[in-house]
Motif scaffolding. Structure first.
Motif, PDB file in Angstrom:
ATOM      1  N   GLY A  78       0.816  -1.216   0.000  1.00 41.99           N
ATOM      2  CA  GLY A  78       0.000   0.000   0.000  1.00 41.99           C
ATOM      3  C   GLY A  78       0.846   1.259   0.000  1.00 41.99           C
ATOM      4  O   GLY A  78       0.571   2.237  -0.701  1.00 41.99           O
ATOM      5  N   GLU A  79       1.901   1.206   0.829  1.00 42.14           N
ATOM      6  CA  GLU A  79       2.786   2.375   0.876  1.00 42.14           C
ATOM      7  C   GLU A  79       3.506   2.570  -0.449  1.00 42.14           C
ATOM      8  O   GLU A  79       3.669   3.695  -0.947  1.00 42.14           O
ATOM      9  N   ARG A  81       2.365   1.743  -3.351  1.00 45.42           N
ATOM     10  CA  ARG A  81       1.371   2.241  -4.290  1.00 45.42           C
ATOM     11  C   ARG A  81       1.140   3.750  -4.118  1.00 45.42           C
ATOM     12  O   ARG A  81       0.993   4.484  -5.077  1.00 45.42           O
ATOM     13  N   ARG A  82       1.149   4.205  -2.843  1.00 48.12           N
ATOM     14  CA  ARG A  82       0.964   5.639  -2.596  1.00 48.12           C
ATOM     15  C   ARG A  82       2.160   6.450  -3.090  1.00 48.12           C
ATOM     16  O   ARG A  82       2.010   7.527  -3.651  1.00 48.12           O
ATOM     17  N   ASP A  83       3.374   5.944  -2.878  1.00 46.96           N
ATOM     18  CA  ASP A  83       4.566   6.643  -3.371  1.00 46.96           C
ATOM     19  C   ASP A  83       4.555   6.755  -4.882  1.00 46.96           C
ATOM     20  O   ASP A  83       4.962   7.771  -5.463  1.00 46.96           O
ATOM     21  N   LYS A  84       4.131   5.704  -5.546  1.00 41.62           N
ATOM     22  CA  LYS A  84       4.091   5.726  -7.000  1.00 41.62           C
ATOM     23  C   LYS A  84       3.089   6.742  -7.505  1.00 41.62           C
ATOM     24  O   LYS A  84       3.325   7.445  -8.502  1.00 41.62           O
ATOM     25  N   SER A  85       1.940   6.839  -6.821  1.00 42.28           N
ATOM     26  CA  SER A  85       0.938   7.826  -7.240  1.00 42.28           C
ATOM     27  C   SER A  85       1.448   9.249  -7.055  1.00 42.28           C
ATOM     28  O   SER A  85       1.109  10.151  -7.810  1.00 42.28           O
ATOM     29  N   LYS A  86       2.286   9.472  -6.014  1.00 44.62           N
ATOM     30  CA  LYS A  86       2.862  10.802  -5.825  1.00 44.62           C
ATOM     31  C   LYS A  86       3.805  11.184  -6.958  1.00 44.62           C
ATOM     32  O   LYS A  86       3.862  12.324  -7.395  1.00 44.62           O
ATOM     33  N   LEU A  87       4.577  10.207  -7.441  1.00 46.66           N
ATOM     34  CA  LEU A  87       5.494  10.474  -8.542  1.00 46.66           C
ATOM     35  C   LEU A  87       4.761  10.780  -9.834  1.00 46.66           C
ATOM     36  O   LEU A  87       5.310  11.420 -10.731  1.00 46.66           O
ATOM     37  N   GLU A  88       3.555  10.260  -9.980  1.00 45.24           N
ATOM     38  CA  GLU A  88       2.785  10.512 -11.191  1.00 45.24           C
ATOM     39  C   GLU A  88       1.989  11.806 -11.104  1.00 45.24           C
ATOM     40  O   GLU A  88       1.316  12.189 -12.044  1.00 45.24           O
ATOM     41  N   ALA A  89       2.027  12.499  -9.986  1.00 46.94           N
ATOM     42  CA  ALA A  89       1.292  13.752  -9.835  1.00 46.94           C
ATOM     43  C   ALA A  89       1.972  14.850 -10.647  1.00 46.94           C
ATOM     44  O   ALA A  89       3.088  14.678 -11.129  1.00 46.94           O
TER      45      ALA A  89
END
Length: 376
Positions: A78-79, A81-89
């Motif tokens: 989960g963590e 997945r959250r880090d990856k979503s931040k990089l795609e922001a």
């Protein structure tokens, strides 16, 4: 309630107008205690069951004093997945993003190249000649303007003799040689400009009658009235302040006397150069007399002045072979000798009138020198 007697265990209750009597029996007391004990036991069992259920439903809750410790061998998806979503922001310069934003695509018009092909063979020869002449004239004009504004002139060029446009040169020229004419540069105090000589001469006579100095400098369009001079602007201001105190309006400007001619021999060159040196020395001492009363004069200064004066006296025959130049050379020499004698009188008498006589001789010598060098 009124029927209750002492030690009577009966209770009378009136309900809806009807009275009912209850008696407390021993067996009822025992039955009541049994029922009470059963309710307490049931309540404890229900509480124990609820605690057990709550424990089974939330096994992962920790106490406040317990800290979560993650095992290094367990990967938290989960963590990640959250880090990856931040990089795609959207990109911000926070040092964490892996790529910067792309600029929006803009359709740009292609610039057409301008091709200019000059075919010299197709041009007429007359047009080519005109273009080349314009280039040569433009370059020559540019060099001429550069020379005027920067003051970079060659040795053979000299300033104009017009008193309005002539540049100033306060430096003492070097020793003249054959072919060179020394430039006499001063800062004049101008008292007026006239269109007619007669009007200017009348004004000059009035100024001289009041004990001051004055002379006229004639040009092709104007007649200028000079009433004093110095080697530079500061010295000329000393003379100008005296006139201001007496109500005379003045104007300070540079004035250089020069010519494009040549000197025929070394004797003439020595006469002109020695005369310019003597002229400048007398001008300096006369203005110092006005400003300081002659207190700055030294024996060495006066001795050098006398040496230049004696040398200039023996050079008076340099132009004796020319009937036009000889009278002008003699007038120039007489003006400097008169200025020198008036300065010596001031040293003896300390009278300001003698200094004005020095100024008068210097003004006369200025115009005479200009007339002399224009004949060379």
């Amino acid at each position: 309630m009124d029927n209750i007697k002492k030690n009577d265990r009966r209770i009378s209750i009136v309900l809806n107008g009807k009275e009912k009597t209850y008696e407390e029996l021993e067996k009822d007391k025992q039955a009541y205690e049994e029922v009470l004990n059963q309710e307490i036991t049931a309540t404890e069992e229900i509480s124990a069951t609820q605690e057990k259920d709550e424990h089974d439903e939330f096994p992962w809750l920790l106490s406040d004093n317990t800290q979560k410790q993650s095992s290094p061998k367990v990967v938290d998806l989960g963590e990640r997945r959250r880090d990856k979503s931040k990089l795609e922001a959207p990109y911000w310069d926070d040092g964490k993003s892996e790529r910067s934003p792309k600029l929006p695509h803009i359709k740009r018009k292609k610039k057409k190249r301008f091709e200019f092909n000059l075919n010299l063979k197709a041009l007429p020869l007359g047009l080519i000649g005109i273009v080349m002449s314009a280039i040569i004239v433009g370059v020559s004009f540019g060099f001429m303007m550069l020379t005027i504004f920067t003051g970079e002139t060659n040795e053979t060029s000299t300033p104009a003799t017009n008193p309005v446009q002539a540049p100033v040169s306060n430096e003492v020229p070097t020793v003249a040689m054959k072919g060179e004419i020394p430039v006499l540069g001063v800062e004049v105090v101008q008292g007026g400009a006239f269109s007619q000589v007669e009007t200017g001469d009348e004004t000059a006579q009035v100024i001289k009658e009041n004990g001051f100095a004055a002379t006229l400098a004639e040009t092709s369009d104007r007649v200028y009235l000079f009433i004093g001079l110095g080697l530079d602007r500061e010295q000329a201001r000393v003379i100008g302040n005296i006139y201001d105190a007496n109500g005379q309006e003045v104007y300070l400007k540079p004035y250089a006397v020069s010519a494009n001619g040549v000197v025929e021999n070394d004797g003439q060159a020595s006469f002109l150069q020695t005369g310019v040196d003597l002229y400048q020395q007398i001008t300096l001492l006369s203005v110092n007399g006005f400003a300081n009363g002659g207190s700055l004069y030294t024996e060495e200064m006066l001795s050098d002045l006398k040496a230049i004066h004696d040398e200039f006296l023996v050079l008076g025959d340099a132009f004796s072979n020319n009937e036009v130049q000889q009278p002008l050379a003699s007038a120039f020499q007489s003006a400097l000798i008169g200025a020198y004698d008036s300065l010596q009188n001031f040293i003896s008498s300390n009278s300001e009138a003698d200094l004005w006589q020095v100024q008068q001789h210097l003004l006369n010598g200025l115009t005479t020198y200009e007339q002399l060098i224009t004949t060379l």
